[in-house]
Design a protein around this motif. Structure first.
Motif, PDB file in Angstrom:
ATOM      1  N   ASN A 135      18.110  11.535   3.486  1.00  0.00           N
ATOM      2  CA  ASN A 135      18.799  10.692   2.503  1.00  0.00           C
ATOM      3  C   ASN A 135      19.379   9.449   3.160  1.00  0.00           C
ATOM      4  OD1 ASN A 135      18.284  12.312   0.332  1.00  0.00           O
ATOM      5  ND2 ASN A 135      20.183  13.479   0.534  1.00  0.00           N
ATOM      6  N   LYS A 136      19.978   9.676   4.335  1.00  0.00           N
ATOM      7  CA  LYS A 136      20.627   8.575   5.041  1.00  0.00           C
ATOM      8  C   LYS A 136      19.582   7.543   5.491  1.00  0.00           C
ATOM      9  CE  LYS A 136      23.789   7.996   8.966  1.00  0.00           C
ATOM     10  NZ  LYS A 136      22.978   8.034  10.201  1.00  0.00           N
ATOM     11  N   ILE A 137      18.487   8.042   6.059  1.00  0.00           N
ATOM     12  CA  ILE A 137      17.438   7.127   6.527  1.00  0.00           C
ATOM     13  C   ILE A 137      16.873   6.320   5.363  1.00  0.00           C
ATOM     14  CG2 ILE A 137      15.103   7.002   7.490  1.00  0.00           C
ATOM     15  CD1 ILE A 137      15.774   9.448   9.176  1.00  0.00           C
ATOM     16  N   VAL A 138      16.623   7.007   4.245  1.00  0.00           N
ATOM     17  CA  VAL A 138      16.019   6.318   3.100  1.00  0.00           C
ATOM     18  C   VAL A 138      16.969   5.246   2.586  1.00  0.00           C
ATOM     19  CG1 VAL A 138      15.296   6.608   0.695  1.00  0.00           C
ATOM     20  CG2 VAL A 138      14.512   8.219   2.435  1.00  0.00           C
ATOM     21  N   GLU A 139      18.259   5.590   2.451  1.00  0.00           N
ATOM     22  CA  GLU A 139      19.204   4.595   1.932  1.00  0.00           C
ATOM     23  C   GLU A 139      19.306   3.397   2.888  1.00  0.00           C
ATOM     24  OE1 GLU A 139      22.974   5.946   0.482  1.00  0.00           O
ATOM     25  OE2 GLU A 139      23.827   3.922   0.506  1.00  0.00           O
ATOM     26  N   GLU A 140      19.460   3.707   4.161  1.00  0.00           N
ATOM     27  CA  GLU A 140      19.585   2.613   5.140  1.00  0.00           C
ATOM     28  C   GLU A 140      18.357   1.715   5.134  1.00  0.00           C
ATOM     29  OE1 GLU A 140      22.373   4.812   8.533  1.00  0.00           O
ATOM     30  OE2 GLU A 140      20.242   4.423   8.927  1.00  0.00           O
ATOM     31  N   SER A 141      17.192   2.344   5.059  1.00  0.00           N
ATOM     32  CA  SER A 141      15.952   1.561   5.108  1.00  0.00           C
ATOM     33  C   SER A 141      15.811   0.686   3.877  1.00  0.00           C
ATOM     34  CB  SER A 141      14.743   2.485   5.217  1.00  0.00           C
ATOM     35  OG  SER A 141      14.920   3.379   6.279  1.00  0.00           O
ATOM     36  N   LEU A 142      16.121   1.260   2.711  1.00  0.00           N
ATOM     37  CA  LEU A 142      16.001   0.474   1.480  1.00  0.00           C
ATOM     38  C   LEU A 142      17.039  -0.649   1.454  1.00  0.00           C
ATOM     39  CD1 LEU A 142      15.297   3.380  -1.015  1.00  0.00           C
ATOM     40  CD2 LEU A 142      13.733   1.525  -0.476  1.00  0.00           C
ATOM     41  N   ASN A 198       0.829  -1.211   0.000  1.00  0.00           N
ATOM     42  CA  ASN A 198       0.000   0.000   0.000  1.00  0.00           C
ATOM     43  C   ASN A 198       0.856   1.250   0.000  1.00  0.00           C
ATOM     44  OD1 ASN A 198       0.928  -0.315   2.563  1.00  0.00           O
ATOM     45  ND2 ASN A 198      -0.987   0.138   3.587  1.00  0.00           N
ATOM     46  N   LEU A 199       1.771   1.322  -0.954  1.00  0.00           N
ATOM     47  CA  LEU A 199       2.576   2.532  -1.094  1.00  0.00           C
ATOM     48  C   LEU A 199       1.682   3.684  -1.523  1.00  0.00           C
ATOM     49  CD1 LEU A 199       5.717   1.024  -2.830  1.00  0.00           C
ATOM     50  CD2 LEU A 199       5.496   1.780  -0.470  1.00  0.00           C
ATOM     51  N   PHE A 200       2.085   4.888  -1.111  1.00  0.00           N
ATOM     52  CA  PHE A 200       1.313   6.071  -1.488  1.00  0.00           C
ATOM     53  C   PHE A 200       1.675   6.474  -2.914  1.00  0.00           C
ATOM     54  CE2 PHE A 200       2.384   6.786   3.149  1.00  0.00           C
ATOM     55  CZ  PHE A 200       1.233   6.191   3.600  1.00  0.00           C
ATOM     56  N   PRO A 201       0.770   7.200  -3.582  1.00  0.00           N
ATOM     57  CA  PRO A 201       1.093   7.672  -4.934  1.00  0.00           C
ATOM     58  C   PRO A 201       2.119   8.803  -4.894  1.00  0.00           C
ATOM     59  CG  PRO A 201      -1.105   8.390  -4.303  1.00  0.00           C
ATOM     60  CD  PRO A 201      -0.600   7.553  -3.183  1.00  0.00           C
ATOM     61  N   MET A 202       3.313   8.454  -4.493  1.00  0.00           N
ATOM     62  CA  MET A 202       4.410   9.436  -4.417  1.00  0.00           C
ATOM     63  C   MET A 202       5.659   8.727  -4.943  1.00  0.00           C
ATOM     64  SD  MET A 202       4.100  10.372  -0.402  1.00  0.00           S
ATOM     65  CE  MET A 202       2.552  10.793   0.372  1.00  0.00           C
ATOM     66  N   SER A 203       6.786   9.414  -4.919  1.00  0.00           N
ATOM     67  CA  SER A 203       8.023   8.769  -5.356  1.00  0.00           C
ATOM     68  C   SER A 203       8.452   7.735  -4.316  1.00  0.00           C
ATOM     69  CB  SER A 203       9.121   9.801  -5.539  1.00  0.00           C
ATOM     70  OG  SER A 203       9.524  10.284  -4.281  1.00  0.00           O
ATOM     71  N   ILE A 204       9.387   6.863  -4.732  1.00  0.00           N
ATOM     72  CA  ILE A 204       9.910   5.862  -3.811  1.00  0.00           C
ATOM     73  C   ILE A 204      10.526   6.554  -2.598  1.00  0.00           C
ATOM     74  CG2 ILE A 204      11.648   4.034  -3.573  1.00  0.00           C
ATOM     75  CD1 ILE A 204      11.287   3.587  -6.636  1.00  0.00           C
ATOM     76  N   LYS A 210      17.859   2.279  -6.504  1.00  0.00           N
ATOM     77  CA  LYS A 210      18.671   3.467  -6.185  1.00  0.00           C
ATOM     78  C   LYS A 210      18.723   4.487  -7.320  1.00  0.00           C
ATOM     79  CE  LYS A 210      23.062   1.419  -7.519  1.00  0.00           C
ATOM     80  NZ  LYS A 210      23.892   0.310  -7.077  1.00  0.00           N
ATOM     81  N   ASP A 211      18.540   4.040  -8.573  1.00  0.00           N
ATOM     82  CA  ASP A 211      18.607   4.971  -9.699  1.00  0.00           C
ATOM     83  C   ASP A 211      17.258   5.576 -10.030  1.00  0.00           C
ATOM     84  OD1 ASP A 211      21.312   4.433 -10.000  1.00  0.00           O
ATOM     85  OD2 ASP A 211      20.869   2.628 -11.190  1.00  0.00           O
ATOM     86  N   ARG A 212      16.227   5.160  -9.341  1.00  0.00           N
ATOM     87  CA  ARG A 212      14.898   5.696  -9.679  1.00  0.00           C
ATOM     88  C   ARG A 212      14.122   6.125  -8.444  1.00  0.00           C
ATOM     89  NH1 ARG A 212      11.981   0.155 -11.668  1.00  0.00           N
ATOM     90  NH2 ARG A 212      10.149   1.494 -11.555  1.00  0.00           N
ATOM     91  N   LEU A 213      14.873   6.652  -7.467  1.00  0.00           N
ATOM     92  CA  LEU A 213      14.225   7.041  -6.207  1.00  0.00           C
ATOM     93  C   LEU A 213      13.159   8.110  -6.397  1.00  0.00           C
ATOM     94  CD1 LEU A 213      17.297   7.157  -3.807  1.00  0.00           C
ATOM     95  CD2 LEU A 213      15.491   5.437  -3.900  1.00  0.00           C
ATOM     96  N   LYS A 214      13.342   8.938  -7.444  1.00  0.00           N
ATOM     97  CA  LYS A 214      12.411  10.064  -7.617  1.00  0.00           C
ATOM     98  C   LYS A 214      11.229   9.691  -8.503  1.00  0.00           C
ATOM     99  CE  LYS A 214      14.805  12.918  -5.169  1.00  0.00           C
ATOM    100  NZ  LYS A 214      14.290  13.275  -3.841  1.00  0.00           N
ATOM    101  N   THR A 215      11.175   8.447  -8.963  1.00  0.00           N
ATOM    102  CA  THR A 215      10.039   8.066  -9.802  1.00  0.00           C
ATOM    103  C   THR A 215       8.935   7.462  -8.935  1.00  0.00           C
ATOM    104  OG1 THR A 215      10.904   5.857 -10.191  1.00  0.00           O
ATOM    105  CG2 THR A 215      11.548   7.559 -11.758  1.00  0.00           C
TER     106      THR A 215
END
Lengths: 267, 275
Positions: free
Chosen positions: B145-152, B119-125, B162-167
């Protein structure tokens, strides 16, 4: 056979639209020029219609400025906060009934309440307040429908991350409902631009540039009606019609554009 | 394990079917005592008592409608969202009764949840994973940035996205979306992660990836997972609780539940005679 019938129905619908718009353009386009649109009104000749365009834009902007926040907040309350029960059902029934009432009734109410009781006089503001009441149920209904289509999974997903109800509403639910809410606002614009009876009774018919929102003034639809009624000048009425169609088209396109922009901005 | 049968253990006198490992002197992470739950008039959970150990995977199994999901949702109070839910009994997480403290927000930052369908939201990754921390008031870009990278990375999906975080996150496959959901839960740095049939909407290969992930995650998190899939419970969990008609029938080491269940009903269920 059935195929033919379906095709014919579709054809008929499109044909009627094309004929009406075509007829209005055919009748009116000869009058369209710079002076007609941007010139001041004069009773002799065909007169400019700039005061009516300005009045129309005033009524759209003021009514929507009042109706949109109230409508959205009411819908959010009904859909997200209110305990679903008798009271909410009654409010829903009332808003639904309000959409079905002929606008002349609203006009009479506006003339009695806003114009006379509140002493606003025949004015743009009195008309805008009346129009606010007319479009409010439309905005509430469409916003409620839009909120209903937001998947419950979004709500759960957000709340499970330790967010408050308000954060969830503001960051997840309203953005996903935005296209639906905007289409409600577009519908309302159409309703406002197309309204004549209620405006006639509350803003009056003064064919001059309004000094302020407390002046009496004439919108495009009222102008179109009066011209036909008084002088039988179909060409002039059709020319006003063309301007109306263009205004609605521009408003719709810009609203769709904004809604697309908003959706893209989400990610 | 024979303590239950003999009935001499004091845990049993407290009405617990749990606490099979005698050596566990340390206090349980989650301790549930005599939990009853009603949806309006209808009772959905009956005197559920079990202890969930820290940094283990606890599986909840049982046929549809047996109350396992309902139980899971009491642990982060998601049932509060439903009108007419009444609860009695105690649930303690880290010795704190979660129904007595009224801070649901704090509870849910500590107890994360992954749902049946992604149930991801309609936003970027990026925005999906950063959503929780942002709502907690973290605005610093570097920190996010750090939290997102660590979590992923924690959800074993960093290399794929990692190459499409903004999509848009909704452009990912179902299995990838579910792992981003796990990353989104991890981003809150929870102590406990609840999973409600997290692989039921996924294909076998994605399921395998999520299962591997869960096995890796238990070194950092206490995981409670509801599953329909008994092989899955057998593969990934340390303990298993068997639910039937709102009751915990048996709660034990997973190997015991599947190889030598004590209750006939458990045996019937795990051998596929019903359910």
């Amino acid at each position: 056979m059935l195929r033919g019938l379906l095709w014919f129905s579709a054809f008929l619908t499109v044909a009627v639209l094309v004929i009406i718009v075509g007829y209005i353009f055919y009748k009116g386009f000869r009058l369209i020029n710079f002076d007609f649109i941007f010139g001041d009104y004069s009773p002799v000749g065909h007169g400019g219609i700039w005061p009516m365009i300005v009045t129309t834009i005033y009524t759209i902007v003021i009514s929507l400025l009042i109706a949109t926040p109230i409508g959205i907040l009411s819908a959010v309350y009904l859909q997200e906060y209110a305990k679903q029960g008798r009271l909410v059902r009654m409010i829903r029934f009332a808003t639904e009934s309000l959409t079905g009432i002929p606008s002349i009734i609203y006009g009479l109410f506006g003339a009695v309440f806003f114009v006379t009781t509140l002493k606003l006089g025949m004015s743009i503001i009195a008309a805008s307040l009346t129009l606010t009441i007319i479009v409010l149920p439309v905005i509430i209904r469409t916003t409620e429908e839009a909120l209903k289509t937001v998947p419950p999974a979004y709500r759960e997903g957000s709340l499970a991350l330790g967010t408050t109800k308000l954060q969830t509403l503001y960051k997840v639910i309203l953005p996903s409902a935005m296209p639906g809410i905007l289409s409600g606002i577009i519908l309302s614009m159409g309703r406002i631009v197309g309204e004549s009876a209620a405006i006639f009774l509350t803003a009056g018919t003064v064919a001059a540039m309004p000094d302020s929102i407390f002046s009496s003034a004439r919108t495009l639809t009222v102008h179109s009606y009066l011209v036909t009624q008084e002088s039988g000048d179909i060409e002039l009425a059709a020319a006003v019609g063309i301007v109306l169609i263009v205004i609605i088209l521009v408003l719709n396109l810009s609203a769709t554009f904004i809604s697309k922009k908003l959706n893209k901005a989400d990610y | 394990m024979n303590t239950t049968v003999m009935g001499s253990n004091k845990e049993v006198r407290k009405g617990k079917l749990s606490q099979m490992n005698d050596q566990s002197a340390d206090k349980a992470k989650i301790s549930v005592n005599d939990l009853d739950l009603f949806y309006g008039e209808k009772q959905a959970l009956y005197r559920v008592s079990l202890d969930i150990q820290e940094k283990e995977v606890t599986a909840l199994i049982g046929p549809s409608g047996c109350g396992k999901s309902t139980f899971l949702r009491t642990l982060n109070r998601m049932n509060d969202l439903i009108d007419g839910v009444k609860i009695s009994g105690e649930i303690e997480i880290d010795n704190e009764n979660i129904y007595q403290s009224s801070d649901v927000i704090k509870l849910r930052t500590k107890v994360g949840m992954v749902f049946q369908k992604p149930n991801l939201f309609p936003m970027s990754i990026f925005d999906n994973v950063a959503y929780g921390p942002r709502m907690q008031g973290i605005k610093n870009k570097k920190e996010l940035n750090k939290i997102v990278e660590e979590s992923l990375r924690g959800a074993a999906i960093w290399d794929e996205v990692k190459d499409r975080l903004k999509t848009s996150a909704l452009g990912l496959s179902g299995g990838q979306q579910q792992r981003v959901c796990i990353a989104r839960a991890i981003a809150m740095k929870p102590a406990v992660i609840l999973m409600d049939e997290p692989t039921s909407a996924l294909d076998p290969i994605s399921t395998l990836k999520v299962e591997e992930l869960i096995a890796n995650m238990k070194k950092d998190y206490t995981i409670v997972i509801v599953t329909h899939n008994m092989q899955q419970a057998a593969r990934i969990s340390d303990k298993t609780a068997f639910f039937l008609n709102g009751e915990v029938i048996e709660y034990d080491e997973t190997s015991n539940i599947f190889s030598m269940p004590k209750d006939q009903r458990t045996e019937d269920y795990v051998t596929g005679r019903f359910g």
